[in-house]
Write a protein that holds these residues in place. Structure first.
Motif, PDB file in Angstrom:
ATOM      1  N   ALA A 228      53.518  45.112 -10.228  1.00  0.00           N
ATOM      2  CA  ALA A 228      52.092  45.200  -9.932  1.00  0.00           C
ATOM      3  C   ALA A 228      51.271  44.213 -10.766  1.00  0.00           C
ATOM      4  CB  ALA A 228      51.590  46.630 -10.136  1.00  0.00           C
ATOM      5  N   PRO A 229      51.600  44.022 -12.052  1.00  0.00           N
ATOM      6  CA  PRO A 229      50.822  43.058 -12.847  1.00  0.00           C
ATOM      7  C   PRO A 229      50.920  41.621 -12.338  1.00  0.00           C
ATOM      8  CG  PRO A 229      52.050  44.542 -14.286  1.00  0.00           C
ATOM      9  CD  PRO A 229      52.567  44.762 -12.907  1.00  0.00           C
ATOM     10  N   TYR A 230      51.947  41.340 -11.545  1.00  0.00           N
ATOM     11  CA  TYR A 230      52.106  40.005 -10.975  1.00  0.00           C
ATOM     12  C   TYR A 230      51.472  39.886  -9.589  1.00  0.00           C
ATOM     13  CZ  TYR A 230      55.606  39.491 -14.674  1.00  0.00           C
ATOM     14  OH  TYR A 230      56.253  39.435 -15.885  1.00  0.00           O
ATOM     15  N   GLY A 231      50.832  40.961  -9.140  1.00  0.00           N
ATOM     16  CA  GLY A 231      50.219  40.934  -7.816  1.00  0.00           C
ATOM     17  C   GLY A 231      51.230  41.039  -6.687  1.00  0.00           C
ATOM     18  N   ILE A 232      52.420  41.534  -7.004  1.00  0.00           N
ATOM     19  CA  ILE A 232      53.474  41.689  -5.990  1.00  0.00           C
ATOM     20  C   ILE A 232      53.566  43.154  -5.603  1.00  0.00           C
ATOM     21  CG2 ILE A 232      55.920  41.391  -5.462  1.00  0.00           C
ATOM     22  CD1 ILE A 232      55.958  39.232  -7.716  1.00  0.00           C
ATOM     23  N   ARG A 233      53.307  43.434  -4.351  1.00  0.00           N
ATOM     24  CA  ARG A 233      53.371  44.805  -3.832  1.00  0.00           C
ATOM     25  C   ARG A 233      54.756  45.051  -3.229  1.00  0.00           C
ATOM     26  NH1 ARG A 233      50.869  45.607   0.343  1.00  0.00           N
ATOM     27  NH2 ARG A 233      50.394  43.460   0.987  1.00  0.00           N
ATOM     28  N   VAL A 234      55.315  46.243  -3.465  1.00  0.00           N
ATOM     29  CA  VAL A 234      56.648  46.571  -2.966  1.00  0.00           C
ATOM     30  C   VAL A 234      56.615  47.950  -2.316  1.00  0.00           C
ATOM     31  CG1 VAL A 234      59.105  46.716  -3.510  1.00  0.00           C
ATOM     32  CG2 VAL A 234      57.605  45.280  -4.916  1.00  0.00           C
ATOM     33  N   ASN A 235      56.973  48.001  -1.047  1.00  0.00           N
ATOM     34  CA  ASN A 235      56.970  49.247  -0.285  1.00  0.00           C
ATOM     35  C   ASN A 235      58.244  49.350   0.542  1.00  0.00           C
ATOM     36  OD1 ASN A 235      54.046  50.263  -0.729  1.00  0.00           O
ATOM     37  ND2 ASN A 235      53.752  48.135  -0.074  1.00  0.00           N
ATOM     38  N   SER A 236      58.484  50.523   1.107  1.00  0.00           N
ATOM     39  CA  SER A 236      59.624  50.664   2.011  1.00  0.00           C
ATOM     40  C   SER A 236      59.192  51.367   3.289  1.00  0.00           C
ATOM     41  CB  SER A 236      60.765  51.452   1.357  1.00  0.00           C
ATOM     42  OG  SER A 236      60.441  52.826   1.226  1.00  0.00           O
ATOM     43  N   SER A 310      46.444  45.639   1.249  1.00  0.00           N
ATOM     44  CA  SER A 310      46.280  45.112  -0.106  1.00  0.00           C
ATOM     45  C   SER A 310      46.248  46.165  -1.207  1.00  0.00           C
ATOM     46  CB  SER A 310      44.998  44.270  -0.179  1.00  0.00           C
ATOM     47  OG  SER A 310      43.878  45.039   0.236  1.00  0.00           O
ATOM     48  N   ASN A 311      46.006  47.429  -0.866  1.00  0.00           N
ATOM     49  CA  ASN A 311      45.959  48.485  -1.887  1.00  0.00           C
ATOM     50  C   ASN A 311      47.159  49.423  -1.806  1.00  0.00           C
ATOM     51  OD1 ASN A 311      44.576  49.791  -4.096  1.00  0.00           O
ATOM     52  ND2 ASN A 311      44.070  51.456  -2.687  1.00  0.00           N
ATOM     53  N   ILE A 312      48.236  48.976  -1.171  1.00  0.00           N
ATOM     54  CA  ILE A 312      49.407  49.840  -1.002  1.00  0.00           C
ATOM     55  C   ILE A 312      50.610  49.247  -1.721  1.00  0.00           C
ATOM     56  CG2 ILE A 312      50.994  50.894   0.649  1.00  0.00           C
ATOM     57  CD1 ILE A 312      48.752  50.716   2.731  1.00  0.00           C
ATOM     58  N   THR A 313      51.168  50.006  -2.648  1.00  0.00           N
ATOM     59  CA  THR A 313      52.414  49.622  -3.295  1.00  0.00           C
ATOM     60  C   THR A 313      53.137  50.872  -3.763  1.00  0.00           C
ATOM     61  OG1 THR A 313      53.435  48.022  -4.801  1.00  0.00           O
ATOM     62  CG2 THR A 313      51.638  49.354  -5.700  1.00  0.00           C
ATOM     63  N   GLY A 314      54.461  50.778  -3.836  1.00  0.00           N
ATOM     64  CA  GLY A 314      55.272  51.914  -4.269  1.00  0.00           C
ATOM     65  C   GLY A 314      55.372  53.016  -3.236  1.00  0.00           C
ATOM     66  N   ALA A 315      54.960  52.733  -2.013  1.00  0.00           N
ATOM     67  CA  ALA A 315      54.944  53.761  -0.972  1.00  0.00           C
ATOM     68  C   ALA A 315      56.239  53.741  -0.175  1.00  0.00           C
ATOM     69  CB  ALA A 315      53.758  53.538  -0.038  1.00  0.00           C
ATOM     70  N   THR A 316      56.663  54.905   0.249  1.00  0.00           N
ATOM     71  CA  THR A 316      57.841  55.040   1.113  1.00  0.00           C
ATOM     72  C   THR A 316      57.350  55.584   2.452  1.00  0.00           C
ATOM     73  OG1 THR A 316      58.250  57.205   0.095  1.00  0.00           O
ATOM     74  CG2 THR A 316      59.527  55.347  -0.731  1.00  0.00           C
ATOM     75  N   TRP A 317      56.995  54.682   3.332  1.00  0.00           N
ATOM     76  CA  TRP A 317      56.397  55.058   4.611  1.00  0.00           C
ATOM     77  C   TRP A 317      57.440  55.664   5.543  1.00  0.00           C
ATOM     78  CZ3 TRP A 317      51.537  52.918   7.020  1.00  0.00           C
ATOM     79  CH2 TRP A 317      50.597  52.643   6.033  1.00  0.00           C
ATOM     80  N   ALA A 318      57.186  56.883   5.977  1.00  0.00           N
ATOM     81  CA  ALA A 318      58.095  57.560   6.905  1.00  0.00           C
ATOM     82  C   ALA A 318      57.739  57.164   8.329  1.00  0.00           C
ATOM     83  CB  ALA A 318      57.992  59.071   6.742  1.00  0.00           C
ATOM     84  N   THR A 319      58.334  56.085   8.787  1.00  0.00           N
ATOM     85  CA  THR A 319      58.099  55.597  10.156  1.00  0.00           C
ATOM     86  C   THR A 319      59.123  56.255  11.074  1.00  0.00           C
ATOM     87  OG1 THR A 319      59.521  53.667   9.745  1.00  0.00           O
ATOM     88  CG2 THR A 319      57.158  53.403   9.337  1.00  0.00           C
ATOM     89  N   ASP A 320      59.140  57.574  11.064  1.00  0.00           N
ATOM     90  CA  ASP A 320      60.240  58.359  11.608  1.00  0.00           C
ATOM     91  C   ASP A 320      59.846  59.290  12.754  1.00  0.00           C
ATOM     92  OD1 ASP A 320      58.727  60.238  10.292  1.00  0.00           O
ATOM     93  OD2 ASP A 320      60.324  60.920   8.942  1.00  0.00           O
ATOM     94  N   GLY A 321      58.657  59.092  13.305  1.00  0.00           N
ATOM     95  CA  GLY A 321      58.227  59.940  14.410  1.00  0.00           C
ATOM     96  C   GLY A 321      58.108  61.406  14.042  1.00  0.00           C
ATOM     97  N   GLY A 322      57.889  61.696  12.777  1.00  0.00           N
ATOM     98  CA  GLY A 322      57.706  63.079  12.337  1.00  0.00           C
ATOM     99  C   GLY A 322      58.983  63.770  11.890  1.00  0.00           C
ATOM    100  N   TRP A 323      60.077  63.018  11.724  1.00  0.00           N
ATOM    101  CA  TRP A 323      61.345  63.633  11.322  1.00  0.00           C
ATOM    102  C   TRP A 323      61.212  64.401  10.006  1.00  0.00           C
ATOM    103  CZ3 TRP A 323      66.506  63.362  13.305  1.00  0.00           C
ATOM    104  CH2 TRP A 323      67.467  63.876  12.458  1.00  0.00           C
TER     105      TRP A 323
END
Length: 326
Positions: A228-236, A310-323
């Motif tokens: 985050a201090p480097y301005g690099i966002r990481v999500n899944s 731009s304000n999202i990092t460290g998130a694990t997005w459940a793109t799973d249709g509600g699984w």
């Protein structure tokens, strides 16, 4: 067990008075052709596992949106074809034959990206396997048992080691090479790792896949903290069944294994808890029980790679249709 299954299947009718699937409003998938013009103009996106499936859908759409695309994949023929497809559409793309489980090859894919396009602005780490069987191999369960997913007491080293090597070690090696370059550039950026519902919950019968995708979740959160201090966002992104070649192959393998199970009278008596839940909310509610499409997954992936998130990092997005909602 049968009574429990019946009560779950009829709960909607008991509570609402409406039988399940008495009506359905089918959600239309985003068109494969949809894109946002100019969103990645002048940007360079490196995509591991970009030869086919979700990686390919993301690569083609990002190219339409202006990005320079680098595809790193172990599937040489399909990777070259995807790069050629992008070029024919007027985009810029290069393919690099890569095994992400090997550090020198991850370093090389980054070096080639920088040599070709100057820098890395975004990354999609999509390379992954379901088990130890090569992704381009024809399915032959009898000959491939040592490489095939199985419950822990039946699992082999060959299956475990290759799955972990690609999904967990491969994600680590990819991130290490990518982040070294992005830190050096000091221009920020965004990384998306492809996880799975198996990285958020259990998934019966495939311990190495579950363990490796939980590793992806952990690596995503760890990288988000450190960079985050480097301005690099990481999500899944963590999907359930999506219509890809890997998913289709997995269903075929499961079908063959179920036939074997049914032949064993003693084993057939034991409830198979792996199938307590087989669909997410949207797939179950759809009149044809359709899977997610690569385009639907690509839509979220490219949102997370863009400045729109731009304000999202460290998130694990459940793109799973509600699984994972129940």
């Amino acid at each position: 067990m049968k009574k429990l299954a019946l009560s779950v299947a009829t709960s909607v009718a008991l509570i609402t008075g409406i039988s399940p699937n008495a009506f359905a409003f089918d959600i239309e998938a985003i068109p494969d052709s949809y894109y946002v013009p100019g969103r990645f103009e002048g940007k360079t996106i490196l995509i591991t596992g970009g030869a086919r499936g979700i990686g390919k859908a993301s690569a083609v759409r990002a190219a339409k949106e202006g990005a320079n695309i680098v595809i790193a994949d172990i599937l040489k023929k399909e990777g070259e074809q995807t790069a050629e497809e992008i070029i024919k559409l007027g985009g810029k793309a290069v393919f690099i034959h890569t095994d992400v489980s090997k550090t020198p090859e991850c370093d090389r894919m980054v070096d080639v990206t920088v040599s070709k396009f100057g820098q890395i602005d975004g990354v999609l780490n999509a390379a992954g396997v379901m088990d130890g069987i090569p992704p381009d191999a024809k399915i032959n369960v009898e000959k491939q048992r040592n490489q095939l997913f199985a419950p822990i007491h039946q699992a082999t080293d060959e299956y475990w080691n290759r799955t972990i090597a690609v999904n967990a070690t491969g994600t680590f090696c990819s991130l290490r090479s990518e982040l070294r370059q992005m830190v050096k550039q000091n221009k920020g950026g965004s990384i998306v790792n492809i996880g799975s519902i198996a990285g958020l919950t259990g998934l019966g019968g495939n311990p190495a896949y579950v363990a490796s995708k939980h590793a992806v979740t952990g690596l995503t959160k760890n990288a988000a903290v450190d960079y985050a201090p480097y301005g690099i966002r990481v999500n899944s992104v963590n999907m359930a069944a999506t219509k890809t070649a890997m998913t289709e192959a997995a269903f075929k393998k499961v079908s063959e294994l179920q036939k074997d199970r049914a032949k064993d009278p003693e084993l057939a008596k034991i409830p198979n808890t792996s199938f307590i839940k087989s669909q997410g909310l949207l797939q179950y509610s759809d009149s044809k029980h359709r899977e997610a499409t690569p385009a639907e997954q690509a839509s979220v992936i490219l949102f997370l790679l863009s400045q729109e998130s731009s304000n999202i990092t460290g998130a694990t997005w459940a793109t799973d249709g509600g699984w994972t909602a129940f």
